[in-house]
Design an enzyme around this catalytic site. Structure first.
Site, PDB file in Angstrom:
ATOM      1  N   CYS A  67       0.793  -1.155  -0.017  1.00  0.00           N
ATOM      2  CA  CYS A  67      -0.031  -0.109   0.028  1.00  0.00           C
ATOM      3  C   CYS A  67       0.847   1.307  -0.144  1.00  0.00           C
ATOM      4  CB  CYS A  67      -0.814  -0.093   1.252  1.00  0.00           C
ATOM      5  SG  CYS A  67      -1.947   1.231   1.190  1.00  0.00           S
TER       6      CYS A  67
ATOM      7  N   CYS B  91      -3.170   6.826  -4.849  1.00  0.00           N
ATOM      8  CA  CYS B  91      -2.861   5.522  -4.706  1.00  0.00           C
ATOM      9  C   CYS B  91      -1.387   5.070  -5.251  1.00  0.00           C
ATOM     10  CB  CYS B  91      -4.066   4.671  -5.508  1.00  0.00           C
ATOM     11  SG  CYS B  91      -3.831   2.922  -5.243  1.00  0.00           S
TER      12      CYS B  91
HETATM   13  O1  PYC Z   1      -1.940   3.634  -2.051  1.00  0.00           O
HETATM   14  O2  PYC Z   1      -1.508   1.889  -2.811  1.00  0.00           O
HETATM   15  C1  PYC Z   1      -2.022   2.368  -2.244  1.00  0.00           C
HETATM   16  C2  PYC Z   1      -3.604   1.931  -1.804  1.00  0.00           C
HETATM   17  C3  PYC Z   1      -4.165   0.762  -2.064  1.00  0.00           C
HETATM   18  C4  PYC Z   1      -5.386   0.807  -1.541  1.00  0.00           C
HETATM   19  C5  PYC Z   1      -5.549   2.037  -0.936  1.00  0.00           C
HETATM   20  N1  PYC Z   1      -4.292   2.727  -1.149  1.00  0.00           N
END
Ligand code: PYC
Length: 309
Positions: free
Chosen positions: A85, A234
């Site tokens: 994550c 993300c």
């Molecule tokens: O930032 O990799 C990320 C992530 C995955 C799910 C929520 N954030």
């Protein structure tokens, strides 16, 4: 259970410092599988309502196998145990700085998909060097009820992603509900056709639209396994995106871009060549510690295990 909460570009991370289940010894990938299969109630109690919140990702600290790592960590949300994550790693890094466990400079953190690097620039600003990421398939089309044919790329960035550019729905905050419904339908169509991402499921879907700032490269909407959307751009999704841009010759090695999330938070992204033909992503973002607390689970609380889905 002692926890510290932070957010990275609006996306919450809860670091669990003690009180987690005993996952035994061995590789982190094995311990993550044990967490996913044997401890769903624990996960739901800590991450879900009423003690957790929508979109929260938990970071369970465990002993690393590699003694050079500051810690081992397993991330999970209300829907799945994650391979990695990115926003969580930025949040974890800011939390470790807050605790005085690490200072400025480079450190290593072990995750179920491998060791990642963190560079601490200041108390809030962190660069994550992710595991090698790659595009597995380009131009995969699925029929999605209500949307028609949707075409995207399958890529690995620490988790499995389906990336759709351009989005069939304008990517902006006013459309969050429609974007969530559409990405959930796309993920279901992929699952119905048995489309995976190597060894992992495609449990994240990203739609891309034009940026809303002059510096931005694009704006994204990211669906997570728990059906919440990522408030940050993300980190693992950005890693998958870098792999696709590199494969298409649309972003040169070392060139930096600014990725916007659907709520307007940003990461700076770049890549270098990986040892086995993929890319090593670099993700820079900011996290802020919000709370330090002790979670209590009294036996007489009917919702001590969270609210069942
Ligand atoms: O930032 O990799 C990320 C992530 C995955 C799910 C929520 N954030």
């Amino acid at each position: 259970m002692h926890v510290i909460d932070s957010h990275t570009g609006g996306e919450p991370t809860r670091v669990i410092l003690d009180g987690g289940p005993d996952l035994g010894a061995g590789p982190l990938a094995e311990r993550a599988r044990r967490l996913a299969t044997d401890h769903r109630t624990f996960c739901r109690a800590v991450v879900g309502e009423p003690r957790g919140q929508v979109a929260m990702v938990c970071a369970l600290l465990i002993e690393p196998v590699d003694p050079d790592c500051v810690t081992g960590v397993i991330y999970f949300d209300a829907g799945a145990v994650l391979g990695m994550c990115g926003h969580g790693t930025i949040g974890l890094a800011a939390t470790l700085v807050h605790m005085g466990r690490i200072g400025p400079g480079r450190h290593r953190i072990e995750t179920p998909v491998g060791v990642v690097g963190i560079d601490i620039h200041d108390a809030n600003t962190v660069t994550v060097t992710n595991v090698e990421s790659r595009r597995l398939r380009a131009g995969v089309s699925v029929e999605v009820p209500g949307l028609g044919t949707i075409t995207g790329d399958i890529a690995f960035g620490g988790n499995g992603f389906f990336l759709v550019d351009p989005s069939p729905i304008p990517v902006n905050a006013a459309n969050i509900r429609a974007l969530a419904d559409a990405t959930i339908a796309v993920r279901a169509a992929l699952a119905a056709e048995g489309i995976g991402c190597g060894d992992c499921p495609v449990d994240h879907v990203i739609f891309y639209g034009p940026p809303e700032t002059p510096e931005g490269h694009s704006r994204n909407f990211v669906l997570c396994p728990d059906d919440a959307y990522d408030r940050s751009p993300c980190g693992t999704g950005s890693s998958a995106r870098l792999a696709c841009l590199a494969s298409d010759g649309k972003l040169a090695e070392g060139e930096e871009i600014l990725q916007e999330s659907v709520i307007g938070s940003t990461y700076r992204l770049s890549w270098r060549k990986g040892p086995t033909g993929g890319v090593i992503p670099s993700i820079t973002g900011q996290a802020f510690v919000m709370a330090e607390s002790r979670l209590l689970f009294p036996p007489e609380d009917p919702f001590r295990a969270g609210i069942a889905p």
